[in-house]
Design an enzyme around this catalytic site. Structure first.
Site, PDB file in Angstrom:
ATOM      1  N   GLY A 363       0.814  -1.206   0.000  1.00  0.00           N
ATOM      2  CA  GLY A 363       0.000   0.000   0.000  1.00  0.00           C
ATOM      3  C   GLY A 363       0.843   1.249   0.000  1.00  0.00           C
ATOM      4  N   GLY A 365       0.758   5.165   1.537  1.00  0.00           N
ATOM      5  CA  GLY A 365       0.060   6.036   2.469  1.00  0.00           C
ATOM      6  C   GLY A 365       0.742   7.387   2.548  1.00  0.00           C
ATOM      7  N   GLY A 366       0.255   8.197   3.450  1.00  0.00           N
ATOM      8  CA  GLY A 366       0.798   9.535   3.601  1.00  0.00           C
ATOM      9  C   GLY A 366       2.282   9.522   3.921  1.00  0.00           C
ATOM     10  CG  PHE A 367       3.493   8.716   7.445  1.00  0.00           C
ATOM     11  CD1 PHE A 367       3.859  10.033   7.674  1.00  0.00           C
ATOM     12  CD2 PHE A 367       2.440   8.183   8.145  1.00  0.00           C
ATOM     13  CE1 PHE A 367       3.180  10.793   8.589  1.00  0.00           C
ATOM     14  CE2 PHE A 367       1.761   8.947   9.072  1.00  0.00           C
ATOM     15  CZ  PHE A 367       2.121  10.257   9.292  1.00  0.00           C
ATOM     16  N   GLY A 368       4.528   7.056   3.133  1.00  0.00           N
ATOM     17  CA  GLY A 368       5.414   6.319   2.240  1.00  0.00           C
ATOM     18  C   GLY A 368       4.768   5.034   1.763  1.00  0.00           C
ATOM     19  CB  VAL A 370       3.683  -0.551   3.288  1.00  0.00           C
ATOM     20  CG1 VAL A 370       4.058  -1.627   4.285  1.00  0.00           C
ATOM     21  CG2 VAL A 370       3.379   0.741   4.006  1.00  0.00           C
ATOM     22  CE  LYS A 385       4.337   2.664   6.599  1.00  0.00           C
ATOM     23  NZ  LYS A 385       3.155   3.434   6.994  1.00  0.00           N
ATOM     24  CG  ASP A 482      -1.659   9.369  11.424  1.00  0.00           C
ATOM     25  OD1 ASP A 482      -2.732  10.002  11.287  1.00  0.00           O
ATOM     26  OD2 ASP A 482      -1.000   8.938  10.467  1.00  0.00           O
TER      27      ASP A 482
END
Ligand SMILES: *[C@@H]1O[C@H](CO)[C@@H](O)[C@H](O)[C@H]1NC(C)=O
Ligand SMILES: *[C@@H]1O[C@H](CO)[C@@H](O)[C@H](O)[C@H]1NC(C)=O
Ligand SMILES: *[C@@H]1O[C@H](CO)[C@@H](O)[C@H](O)[C@H]1NC(C)=O
Ligand SMILES: *[C@@H]1O[C@H](CO)[C@@H](O)[C@H](O)[C@H]1NC(C)=O
Length: 684
Positions: A363, A365-368, A370, A385, A482
């Site tokens: 996936g 996501g906002g942080f990077g 995975v 991640k 978060d």
């Protein structure tokens, strides 16, 4: 014996290169040969092996999972001749020297390795690339092989008891080395051991000497151009008379695994009973270089003759190369020593995820992004991640936080296994969660099965338990920052596990990303967090409240209004509105309609509303939440929350926090909890 002599002629290739020089043996039929480059040489090649126009012996060509072999074409007679009683004579002393280079396609990451082999046959085609191309699963370990090899191995294979992923080993009939050492050489002057990186793409020289009298074999190596170090790197007592056949061939085997690598031999010399003839270093072909520096050199020379378009393309290539190279340069600094336990090798994570192949993408996501992976050493399934970070600023603090997070242990937290650091990227390895995130189950469009109520309630309690641990039970207060459906993951038994903590911190440091994060998780952000930017356990409680309502209703905390008015609908307001109108049954996720415990569900919604209160002081702490959910403490009257019907969205957008506080202070009406329950029961 005669045919073994003078087997090679002076050959010219491209009119430039003196290919191989055959030096006939002296008295006693000694075999010896020297190749200073291989152009035009009559080698026995198979697999990916070939000789390039410049005279490089290229054993593997950069393809993954490939192998190649090259042998000096004529057999060597290493035994001292038959004895009178017919018994085979002992293997004589011999020496081999060769210059090699291992050039990875991705800088710093190479596999599997290269080996010098002395084998009874020139046909190793049935051997496996995972066994460096000279053994396979049936032959490994068998005395019938009669193979001696010196491996230059760039992979750590536990099944072969490898010391590391950059070693030199002496192998007799098996890939489990008789003796091995991390690649390097002893400096003659200081006696110091200096490390060498096999996959550096630089040429190195190796010397292999067998002493037939002492039955000892020595392996030495050094950077090309360095005099042969006196002290060998690896030595072993082996009587090769029990191993090497009367007629034996000397050659090279190389193989790659999932990481593409080019294995080269530049030159080689061999002699029996006397020192090897010298390789002519000046005539050795050049290794292809991937380093940005040499590319720039090429560019400068080429510019006058190439068109602008080609030049531009080359610049782009160089930039890409520079980028690629830097991307995989693993960073380690002194201050990281204290976090050693959580430090993983980037290379291992790279291997684990098959080089971050798309098929392993779990996936984004906002942080990077995975990726799923399997650690090569332990076989553990992990989620890796990749977090890009723009600045080095604050990195130390962040790593300290990562190390802290690595020490947290709770059944409702995703365990962080460790990290590694590249120039612009941080790789974080977590326990792999086979059932994905709650978000995928709620909105995955059937990609994951819908959750039933029992599972949802279990998840809610699990998240509460994880947050309680972070807020109150660990040695210091940890704010998750978060909490949201996409960060709540499900393990093999559908237990909820909080993931991604600490990362929000990193982002707060990055002003540009800050706004994205706030927008992305809008409905989970407590009013005071939006106003002041300060996170606290109570801002986590707010987000937990939003999550609770989300899991119960199957709706996102903020949704676009259905009427096309371009306005947004706050889930809290909507649930609250239904509560006031005693029509709560309408908020329940249609997928669990008729299949829930009324008591539990009403409890969940009430706790959700309470936690979502705009006033932090009204929200309960996680310990209280746990007690409410367990039925160990009565839920307070929801009266103080009655004003929540005033639009949270308007509140946040106008930042009218003060006016809200004033309005709330003149509260009067109250709605009883009783009517809440009644409305649910009616729905059954
Ligand atoms: C190359 O080597 C093979 C195998 O020994 C031999 O049969 C052949 O004659 C050689 N060719 C040349 C050109 O030397
Ligand atoms: C190993 O190599 C031998 C000799 O080439 C071959 O007969 C055997 O089938 C190979 N074993 C495997 C498992 O490939
Ligand atoms: C290879 O053979 C050695 C014995 O020499 C054995 O210890 C090792 O487990 C074998 N490894 C594999 C992968 O076959
Ligand atoms: C090995 O032994 C033979 C005979 O004993 C001797 O002639 C030779 O010099 C020895 N070689 C070395 C390297 O010691």
């Amino acid at each position: 014996m005669l045919e073994a002599k003078c087997v090679l002629r002076l050959l010219f290739f491209y009119g430039l290169h003196l290919a191989a020089v055959a030096v006939s043996g002296g008295s006693g039929g000694d075999d010896e040969f020297v190749y200073s480059g291989f152009a035009g040489a009559n080698l026995t090649l198979d697999g990916a092996a070939m000789v390039t126009p410049s005279g490089l012996l290229q054993l593997t060509d950069g393809a993954a999972v490939s192998k190649g072999h090259a042998f000096h074409p004529t057999p060597l007679h290493l035994r001292g001749g038959e004895k009178e009683d017919g018994a085979a004579a002992a293997v004589r002393s011999f020496s081999v020297s060769f210059v090699f280079g291992i050039v990875p396609v991705t800088p710093g990451m190479g596999g599997h390795g290269l080996a010098l082999v002395v084998a009874p046959s020139r046909d190793l085609t049935g051997m496996a690339s995972s066994y460096l191309g000279f053994l396979n699963s049936t032959s490994n370990g068998s005395a019938r092989n009669r193979i001696v090899a010196v491996e230059l191995d760039t992979i750590q294979s536990p099944e072969f008891q490898d010391v590391d992923d950059n070693h030199v080993g002496l192998d007799v009939n098996s890939l489990v080395s008789v003796n091995s050492a991390s690649a390097g050489y002893y400096d003659d002057r200081t006696g110091e051991l200096r490390n060498l990186i096999l996959v550096s793409g630089e040429a190195m020289q190796a010397w292999v000497d067998y002493d037939g009298n002492a039955t000892r074999i020595d392996v030495t190596m050094a950077p090309v151009g360095t005099e042969r170090p006196r002290k060998p790197l690896v030595s072993a007592s082996v009587d090769l008379s029990t191993v090497i056949t009367d007629v034996a061939y000397v050659g090279f085997s190389a193989s790659t695994g999932r990481l593409s690598t080019r294995h080269y031999v530049l030159g080689c010399s061999f002699a029996v009973d006397e020192p090897y003839p010298a390789i002519d270093m000046a005539r050795l072909p050049k290794l292809p270089h991937t380093s940005p520096k040499s590319k720039f050199k090429v560019l400068v020379i080429a510019l006058p003759v190439v068109t602008g378009v080609v030049a531009l393309a080359m610049v782009a290539c160089v930039l890409l190369l520079v980028r690629l190279r830097h991307r995989y340069v693993e960073l380690r600094e002194d201050w990281e020593i204290e976090f050693g336990a959580h430090r993983l090798s980037c290379k291992e994570l790279f291997h684990a995820t098959d080089g971050f192949k798309n098929k392993n993408l779990l996936g984004t996501g906002g942080f990077g992004t995975v990726y799923k992976g399997v650690l090569p050493t332990s076989g553990t399934e992990v989620a890796v991640k990749r977090v890009t970070h723009g600045s080095r600023q604050g990195m130390k603090e962040f790593i300290a936080e990562v190390a802290t997070v690595g020490r947290l242990r709770h059944r409702n937290l995703v365990q962080l296994l460790g990290y590694c650091r590249l120039k612009d990227e941080l790789l974080l390895a977590y326990d792999y969660m086979p059932n994905g995130s709650v978000e995928q189950h709620l909105y995955g469009g059937g990609s994951k099965p819908a959750l039933n109520w029992a599972q949802r309630f279990q998840i809610i309690k699990g998240v509460a338990s994880g947050l309680l641990y972070l807020h109150e039970e660990w040695e210091q207060v940890v704010v998750h920052r978060d909490v949201k459906a996409s960060n709540i993951l499900l393990d093999g038994e559908m237990n909820a596990r909080l993931g991604d903590f600490g990362l929000a911190r990193l982002h707060d440091r990055d002003a540009e990303l800050h706004t994205t994060v706030v927008a992305g998780t809008f409905g989970y952000i407590a009013p005071e967090l939006a106003l002041t930017g300060r996170a606290s356990p109570l801002t986590d409680v707010f987000a937990f409240g939003a999550f609770l309502l989300e899991v119960t209703t199957g709706r996102r905390p903020v949704e676009e209004a259905m009427d096309g008015s371009n306005s947004r609908l706050m889930l809290v307001d909507w649930v609250f509105e239904h509560w006031r109108n005693e029509s709560l049954v309408e908020v329940v996720d249609p997928r669990i309609q008729g299949d829930y415990d009324v008591g539990e569900l009403s409890l969940a919604l009430r706790v959700g509303l309470l936690c979502s209160h705009p006033l932090a002081s009204v929200r309960p702490g996680m310990r209280q939440v746990m007690q409410y959910l367990a039925g160990d403490a009565p839920l307070p009257d929801l009266a103080p929350t009655h004003q929540m019907g005033m639009s949270m969205l308007a509140l946040l957008q106008n930042q009218g926090f003060d006016s809200f506080v004033m309005a709330n202070s003149s509260s009067s009406s109250s709605v009883s909890v009783r009517s809440f329950d009644t409305s649910l029961s009616r729905g059954r």
